[in-house]
Write an enzyme that holds these catalytic residues in place. Structure first.
Site, mmCIF file in Angstrom:
data_model
loop_
_atom_site.group_PDB
_atom_site.id
_atom_site.type_symbol
_atom_site.label_atom_id
_atom_site.label_comp_id
_atom_site.label_asym_id
_atom_site.label_seq_id
_atom_site.Cartn_x
_atom_site.Cartn_y
_atom_site.Cartn_z
ATOM 1 N N PRO A 77 51.824 -15.084 56.241
ATOM 2 C CG PRO A 77 51.533 -13.202 57.928
ATOM 3 C CD PRO A 77 50.896 -14.157 56.700
ATOM 4 N N GLY A 79 55.658 -17.710 61.262
ATOM 5 C CA GLY A 79 56.788 -17.367 62.063
ATOM 6 C C GLY A 79 57.537 -18.671 62.162
ATOM 7 C CD GLN A 127 52.958 -10.680 60.971
ATOM 8 O OE1 GLN A 127 54.197 -11.598 60.818
ATOM 9 N NE2 GLN A 127 53.091 -10.130 62.065
ATOM 10 C CE1 TYR A 129 51.948 -11.493 65.291
ATOM 11 C CE2 TYR A 129 54.026 -12.630 64.678
ATOM 12 C CZ TYR A 129 52.806 -12.558 64.849
ATOM 13 O OH TYR A 129 52.080 -13.703 64.520
ATOM 14 C CB THR A 155 49.551 -9.531 62.821
ATOM 15 O OG1 THR A 155 49.662 -10.109 61.511
ATOM 16 C CG2 THR A 155 48.926 -10.461 63.642
ATOM 17 N NE ARG A 164 49.360 -20.672 68.958
ATOM 18 C CZ ARG A 164 50.258 -19.928 68.329
ATOM 19 N NH1 ARG A 164 51.536 -20.347 68.228
ATOM 20 N NH2 ARG A 164 49.968 -18.822 68.143
ATOM 21 C CG HIS A 274 46.998 -16.122 64.457
ATOM 22 N ND1 HIS A 274 47.683 -14.651 64.417
ATOM 23 C CD2 HIS A 274 48.005 -16.775 64.451
ATOM 24 C CE1 HIS A 274 48.847 -14.797 64.529
ATOM 25 N NE2 HIS A 274 49.294 -16.062 64.280
HETATM 26 C C1 LIG Z 1 53.055 -22.272 62.283
HETATM 27 C C2 LIG Z 1 52.244 -20.919 61.863
HETATM 28 C C3 LIG Z 1 52.900 -19.921 62.185
HETATM 29 C C4 LIG Z 1 52.265 -18.749 61.992
HETATM 30 N N1 LIG Z 1 52.846 -17.165 62.051
HETATM 31 C C5 LIG Z 1 52.273 -16.248 61.904
HETATM 32 C C6 LIG Z 1 53.110 -14.859 61.966
HETATM 33 O O1 LIG Z 1 54.136 -14.880 62.387
HETATM 34 N N2 LIG Z 1 52.302 -13.739 61.644
HETATM 35 C C7 LIG Z 1 51.226 -13.664 61.665
HETATM 36 O O2 LIG Z 1 50.511 -12.750 61.178
HETATM 37 N N3 LIG Z 1 50.416 -14.974 61.300
HETATM 38 C C8 LIG Z 1 51.009 -16.118 61.613
HETATM 39 N N4 LIG Z 1 50.290 -17.272 61.461
HETATM 40 C C9 LIG Z 1 48.867 -17.251 60.872
HETATM 41 C C10 LIG Z 1 48.982 -17.420 59.686
HETATM 42 O O3 LIG Z 1 49.331 -16.228 58.922
HETATM 43 C C11 LIG Z 1 47.325 -17.422 58.964
HETATM 44 O O4 LIG Z 1 46.487 -16.332 59.585
HETATM 45 C C12 LIG Z 1 46.801 -18.723 59.470
HETATM 46 O O5 LIG Z 1 47.588 -19.708 59.052
HETATM 47 C C13 LIG Z 1 45.641 -19.148 58.737
HETATM 48 O O6 LIG Z 1 44.920 -20.256 59.060
HETATM 49 P P1 LIG Z 1 45.298 -21.811 58.321
HETATM 50 O O7 LIG Z 1 46.474 -22.222 58.842
HETATM 51 O O8 LIG Z 1 44.033 -22.561 58.735
HETATM 52 O O9 LIG Z 1 45.168 -21.511 56.650
HETATM 53 C C14 LIG Z 1 51.035 -18.394 61.698
HETATM 54 C C15 LIG Z 1 50.214 -19.658 61.390
HETATM 55 C C16 LIG Z 1 51.131 -20.970 61.427
HETATM 56 C C17 LIG Z 1 50.295 -22.311 61.329
#
Ligand SMILES: Cc1cc2nc3c(=O)[nH]c(=O)nc-3n(C[C@H](O)[C@H](O)[C@H](O)COP(=O)(O)O)c2cc1C
Length: 379
Positions: A77, A79, A127, A129, A155, A164, A274
């Protein structure tokens, strides 16, 4: 230049996106050492090959939550997905359906969950929140149920909005404020700017209706302001009672937490930090997955994400104890670099690399990859 690896997509993604958008995509918490460790921890692991095995026929499929998936990974997922690639969320969902894998829509995604289900059908997971307003959480769960989703992923690793540094430095907010810097960013990234202007600035399609209900006018900060710091095991239990289909908890790292989630009646967990976006000092999921597997037993579904950039990484995650993986930035680099057509390419690269990894170490399917425990740690 031909694209050979997911890493080849990062530089073109950086060129195509305005700086503040690329930083939102890539940025991690703190000094970003945790984010980098997620990737480098995979490099610390070696796979011991077995030779003289007939590997001509290889099967990468696996069963999870009652479905046979063609490959052992799903798209994570994300965002505000369409900020990085207009039409990207739909393209990712379509590529996932074509590849026979699940795709997960975020609460903070840019497609309404009802529309997403029409695109991705049974491949679509949602997913959640958890909002600090129970009515919003309950309504989202009800809409997900009514729409027929099979899997709800909750999540839990955002007890509060992350700090960040890149986003703070860029003053990144989803309501773009016109400034000379922004104008320069837009003019100097015409491909992205024109595509975004013609598609329209992406919106939080799942949350829009609640913004009206709560009287919030600013999109900026809305989602992070919604996150509930009081969300705890009791509250998770209430969601478990309310949601009758598969429930997955995303964002655990401690083995005891995974055991607790299993005992509470969850159907699986995502071992994740995350993508290093919440706190610098968390362990990389690949560093803890074996311990979690030992604690929850051999049958309980464990999904791993954070730091996966290649099919070899996926093979290592599975050999170490995961059943399935999620692909976050790897997919987002692809659609950011190439537009919607990048989605299919990313899945092809990862699938091909995984298949070749199995062949190189003398495995023909995922059960036999896991059973033979081919991991040799370099440490
Ligand atoms: C730009 C971005 C937005 C994200 N938004 C969400 C989100 O809305 N909900 C969520 O559960 N995880 C979110 N994540 C985390 C991802 O679902 C995932 O856990 C993570 O990207 C895994 O790490 P990786 O990018 O190194 O593969 C986000 C990650 C990124 C990079």
């Amino acid at each position: 230049m031909n694209i050979a690896t997911i890493s080849d997509l990062r530089a073109p993604a950086k060129r195509r996106l305005p700086g503040f958008v690329f930083d939102y995509l890539e940025g991690g918490a703190g000094m970003e050492t945790g984010m980098r460790r997620n990737v480098s921890a995979f490099d610390e692991i070696r796979l011991l090959p077995r030779m003289l095995v007939n590997i001509e026929k290889r099967d990468l499929s696996t069963t999870l939550f009652g479905h046979r998936w063609a490959l052992p990974f799903a798209t994570a997922p994300i965002g505000f997905c369409n900020l990085m690639c207009p039409g990207g969320e739909e393209a990712i969902a379509r590529a996932a359906v074509e590849a026979g894998i699940p795709c997960i829509l975020s609460t903070a995604g840019t497609t309404a969950l009802e529309d997403y289900a029409r695109i991705a059908g049974q491949n679509a997971w949602f997913q959640l929140y958890v909002s600090r307003f129970d009515e919003i959480t309950n309504d989202l769960v009800e809409r997900t149920d009514r729409t027929g989703y099979e899997v709800l992923v909750v999540t839990v690793d955002i007890p509060l909005a992350a700090r960040r540094p890149r986003d703070i430095r860029n003053n990144f907010s989803v309501a773009l404020k016109i400034s000379p810097k922004l104008v320069w960013e837009l003019v100097s990234h015409p491909t992205w700017s024109l595509a975004t202007l013609s598609a329209g600035i992406p919106k939080f399609e799942n949350m829009e209706r609640y913004m009206k209900a709560t009287g919030t006018k600013q999109v900026a900060g809305f989602v992070s302001s919604q996150v509930s710091g009081s969300f705890d095991w009791e509250a998770l239990k209430r969601i478990r009672d309310r949601w009758k289909r598969r429930l997955v908890v995303k964002g655990l790292l401690a083995a005891d937490d995974a055991v607790r989630a299993r005992d509470l009646g969850c159907d699986g967990v995502v071992i994740s930090n995350h993508g290093g976006r919440q706190l610098d000092s968390l362990p990389a999921p690949i560093e803890v997955i074996s311990e979690v597997r030992a604690a929850v037993g051999p049958k309980f579904p464990l999904i791993l994400d954070s730091g996966i950039r290649s099919g070899e990484h996926i093979a290592k995650a599975l050999a170490a104890g995961a059943d399935f993986c999620l692909i976050g930035r790897a997919m987002m680099y692809a659609v950011s670099a190439l537009g919607p057509k990048g989605a299919k390419l990313a899945l092809e690269i990862l699938g091909d690399e995984l298949s070749r990894t199995l062949a190189q170490i003398g495995r023909t399917d995922l059960a036999n990859l896991k059973a033979a425990a081919p991991i040799v740690s370099a440490r």
